[in-house]
Motif scaffolding. Structure first.
Motif, short mmCIF file in Angstrom:
data_model
loop_
_atom_site.label_atom_id
_atom_site.label_comp_id
_atom_site.label_asym_id
_atom_site.label_seq_id
_atom_site.Cartn_x
_atom_site.Cartn_y
_atom_site.Cartn_z
N THR A 142 8.51 -7.65 -11.23
CA THR A 142 8.27 -8.27 -9.76
C THR A 142 6.94 -8.97 -9.54
OG1 THR A 142 6.89 -6.35 -9.04
CG2 THR A 142 9.15 -6.02 -8.95
N GLN A 143 5.97 -8.93 -10.40
CA GLN A 143 4.94 -9.89 -10.36
C GLN A 143 3.87 -9.25 -9.05
OE1 GLN A 143 6.24 -13.88 -10.66
NE2 GLN A 143 5.12 -14.02 -12.85
N ARG A 144 4.15 -7.81 -8.75
CA ARG A 144 3.24 -7.66 -7.59
C ARG A 144 2.77 -6.29 -8.00
NH1 ARG A 144 6.34 -6.88 -2.36
NH2 ARG A 144 7.70 -5.57 -3.59
N LEU A 145 1.24 -5.86 -7.79
CA LEU A 145 0.73 -4.86 -8.10
C LEU A 145 0.78 -3.92 -6.87
CD1 LEU A 145 -2.18 -4.19 -10.37
CD2 LEU A 145 -2.11 -3.01 -8.06
N MET A 146 0.99 -2.65 -6.62
CA MET A 146 1.33 -1.84 -5.66
C MET A 146 0.24 -0.92 -5.54
SD MET A 146 4.32 -3.45 -4.63
CE MET A 146 4.93 -2.34 -3.63
N ARG A 147 -0.04 -0.51 -4.47
CA ARG A 147 -0.99 0.70 -3.93
C ARG A 147 -0.34 1.52 -3.16
NH1 ARG A 147 -6.48 -0.40 -0.59
NH2 ARG A 147 -4.80 -0.84 0.87
N VAL A 148 -0.56 3.18 -3.37
CA VAL A 148 -0.12 3.96 -2.48
C VAL A 148 -1.30 4.98 -2.39
CG1 VAL A 148 0.90 5.53 -4.60
CG2 VAL A 148 1.80 5.65 -2.11
N ALA A 149 -1.28 5.66 -0.98
CA ALA A 149 -1.99 6.42 -0.77
C ALA A 149 -1.83 7.88 -1.22
CB ALA A 149 -2.39 6.71 1.00
N LEU A 150 -2.40 8.72 -1.72
CA LEU A 150 -2.38 9.98 -2.17
C LEU A 150 -2.95 11.30 -1.28
CD1 LEU A 150 -3.41 9.28 -5.96
CD2 LEU A 150 -1.54 9.20 -4.89
N ASP A 151 -2.31 12.38 -1.22
CA ASP A 151 -2.46 13.58 -0.59
C ASP A 151 -3.48 14.28 -1.39
OD1 ASP A 151 -1.16 15.11 -2.30
OD2 ASP A 151 0.45 15.24 -1.06
N GLY A 152 -3.82 15.40 -0.64
CA GLY A 152 -5.01 16.22 -1.52
C GLY A 152 -4.71 16.66 -2.62
N GLU A 153 -3.23 16.77 -3.00
CA GLU A 153 -2.95 17.04 -4.61
C GLU A 153 -2.32 15.96 -5.64
OE1 GLU A 153 0.01 20.23 -4.17
OE2 GLU A 153 -1.51 21.82 -4.25
N GLY A 154 -2.55 14.77 -5.07
CA GLY A 154 -2.50 13.74 -5.90
C GLY A 154 -0.88 13.22 -5.70
N TRP A 155 -0.18 13.57 -4.84
CA TRP A 155 1.03 13.09 -4.55
C TRP A 155 1.18 12.04 -3.72
CZ3 TRP A 155 4.51 14.82 -7.87
CH2 TRP A 155 4.41 16.11 -8.54
N PRO A 156 1.94 10.92 -3.74
CA PRO A 156 2.12 9.95 -2.76
C PRO A 156 2.23 10.40 -1.34
CG PRO A 156 3.43 9.46 -4.70
CD PRO A 156 3.04 10.82 -5.00
N ALA A 157 1.45 9.92 -0.50
CA ALA A 157 1.55 10.48 0.93
C ALA A 157 2.10 9.29 2.00
CB ALA A 157 0.23 10.90 1.21
N ALA A 158 2.58 8.06 1.52
CA ALA A 158 2.71 6.96 2.44
C ALA A 158 3.78 6.13 1.47
CB ALA A 158 1.82 6.34 2.72
N GLU A 159 4.28 5.32 2.00
CA GLU A 159 4.92 4.17 1.07
C GLU A 159 4.17 3.39 0.46
OE1 GLU A 159 8.40 3.71 0.94
OE2 GLU A 159 8.76 5.53 2.06
N ALA A 160 4.59 2.89 -0.67
CA ALA A 160 3.57 2.07 -1.48
C ALA A 160 3.69 0.57 -0.79
CB ALA A 160 4.16 1.82 -3.01
N ASP A 161 2.41 -0.26 -0.77
CA ASP A 161 2.62 -1.52 -0.57
C ASP A 161 2.00 -2.51 -1.69
OD1 ASP A 161 -0.15 -1.21 -0.31
OD2 ASP A 161 -0.22 -0.83 1.89
N CYS A 162 2.11 -3.74 -1.30
CA CYS A 162 1.61 -4.70 -2.06
C CYS A 162 0.09 -4.98 -2.07
CB CYS A 162 2.62 -5.99 -2.03
SG CYS A 162 2.00 -7.21 -3.38
N PHE A 163 -0.43 -4.76 -3.34
CA PHE A 163 -2.06 -5.05 -3.01
C PHE A 163 -2.32 -6.31 -3.62
CE2 PHE A 163 -6.23 -3.86 -4.72
CZ PHE A 163 -6.73 -3.82 -3.33
N ILE A 164 -1.82 -6.65 -4.73
CA ILE A 164 -1.92 -8.11 -5.22
C ILE A 164 -0.64 -8.75 -5.46
CG2 ILE A 164 -3.25 -9.15 -7.07
CD1 ILE A 164 -5.31 -6.96 -7.45
N ASP A 165 -0.43 -9.94 -5.03
CA ASP A 165 0.70 -10.62 -5.21
C ASP A 165 0.19 -11.65 -6.47
OD1 ASP A 165 3.04 -12.06 -5.19
OD2 ASP A 165 3.39 -11.67 -3.13
N PHE A 166 1.02 -11.58 -7.47
CA PHE A 166 0.59 -12.78 -8.48
C PHE A 166 1.86 -13.71 -8.72
CE2 PHE A 166 -0.81 -8.36 -10.12
CZ PHE A 166 -2.13 -8.87 -10.46
#
Length: 286
Positions: free
Chosen positions: A161-185
């Motif tokens: 996809t040529q996109r690097l994604m970022r996702v917020a984590l909760d207090g146990e390290g599980w994804p807490a939100a939808e991942a979004d595009c952080f860097i678009d190559f």
């Protein structure tokens, strides 16, 4: 001799470098050969497996959690003994493990992909406290799994996809939100491969086919790049006595004879002292 050369064994698909902080030792894989490699003061060493292996996390001084085509297993570096931990798409002969890394909470994230790079054949999982949970599916080439120093975000990519994604984590390290595009190559037609985050939150991203590891700030802005003598760089890792040695694995696969002649060190592991410091690699809590 190339000043950047750490180990000159030419891997077909070098990947998954891990600096073991208790042993002061770098481990990495040649995925297609089913081999785990290392180097000590006594010289080079390696272990061969009956499946492709691709990534690991450290559990204690003598044990690694290793990802293979079909499972996660505990590997004893002294005896060579293997102990199955759980299946990893063990019923799917089309896939294998690829990129993976331990998170700040003691979990282990691991991606899979098709052995022939089939579209959407893979996924990304997290192993935590005995449970393997699928986080993302329809992944073609899982890569760039790494974590912010404060443990609040994880990063990953599907290289295709040529996109690097970022996702917020909760207090146990599980994804807490939808991942979004952080860097678009995509505008620069760059293919992100493995990545690691340094101690101040910069992302160091190996870019397949570009002969470089590119560095992006915590805001995603490009800072600079480190060039190395192979086109297909696969994954960076920080290590060394002070955490300021950058190690980079590379690959020979997808190079023809002319390409190998032009880049004879392709498949080697490179090293370079850098001014920034890496995070200590996190311990896997089984």
């Amino acid at each position: 001799m190339n000043a950047d050369l750490f180990d000159d064994r030419r891997c077909s698909l070098g990947e998954g470098p891990l600096w073991h902080p208790e042993r002061g030792q770098l481990f990495w894989f040649d995925i297609l050969a089913g081999r785990l490699l290392t180097r000590t003061g006594d010289g080079p060493a390696a272990w061969d497996f009956d499946q492709m292996v691709s990534a690991c996390g450290w559990v204690d001084h003598d044990h690694l959690l290793v990802a293979s085509e079909t499972r996660l297993f505990l590997f004893n570096l002294v005896s060579g003994a293997e102990e199955r931990v759980c299946d990893l798409e063990g019923d799917n002969a089309l896939t294998r493990s690829n990129d993976g890394r331990a998170d700040p909470y003691g979990g282990f994230w691991i991606g899979t992909m098709g052995k022939k790079g089939e579209d959407h054949a893979g996924a990304i999982y997290r192993f935590y406290r005995g449970e393997l949970r699928r986080l993302y599916d329809r992944i073609s080439i899982s890569n760039a799994i790494c974590f912010a120093p404060d443990g609040r975000h994880a990063y990953f990519t599907d290289t295709r996809t040529q996109r690097l994604m970022r996702v917020a984590l909760d207090g146990e390290g599980w994804p807490a939100a939808e991942a979004d595009c952080f860097i678009d190559f995509r505008a620069d037609d760059l293919d992100p491969d493995g990545a690691v985050v340094d101690a101040v939150g910069n992302l160091w991203v190996a870019q397949w086919g570009a002969s470089r590891v590119a560095v992006y700030g915590p805001d995603g802005d490009f800072l600079f790049a480190e060039a190395f003598g192979a086109p297909h760089l696969t994954c960076p890792a920080f290590g060394g006595r002070d955490g300021q040695t950058l190690y980079v694995t590379s690959a020979r696969c997808e190079l023809d004879e002319a390409g190998i002649a032009q880049h004879p060190l392709a498949g080697s592991v490179f090293q370079r002292d850098v001014t920034l410091k890496g995070q200590r690699e996190h311990k896997v809590q089984l």
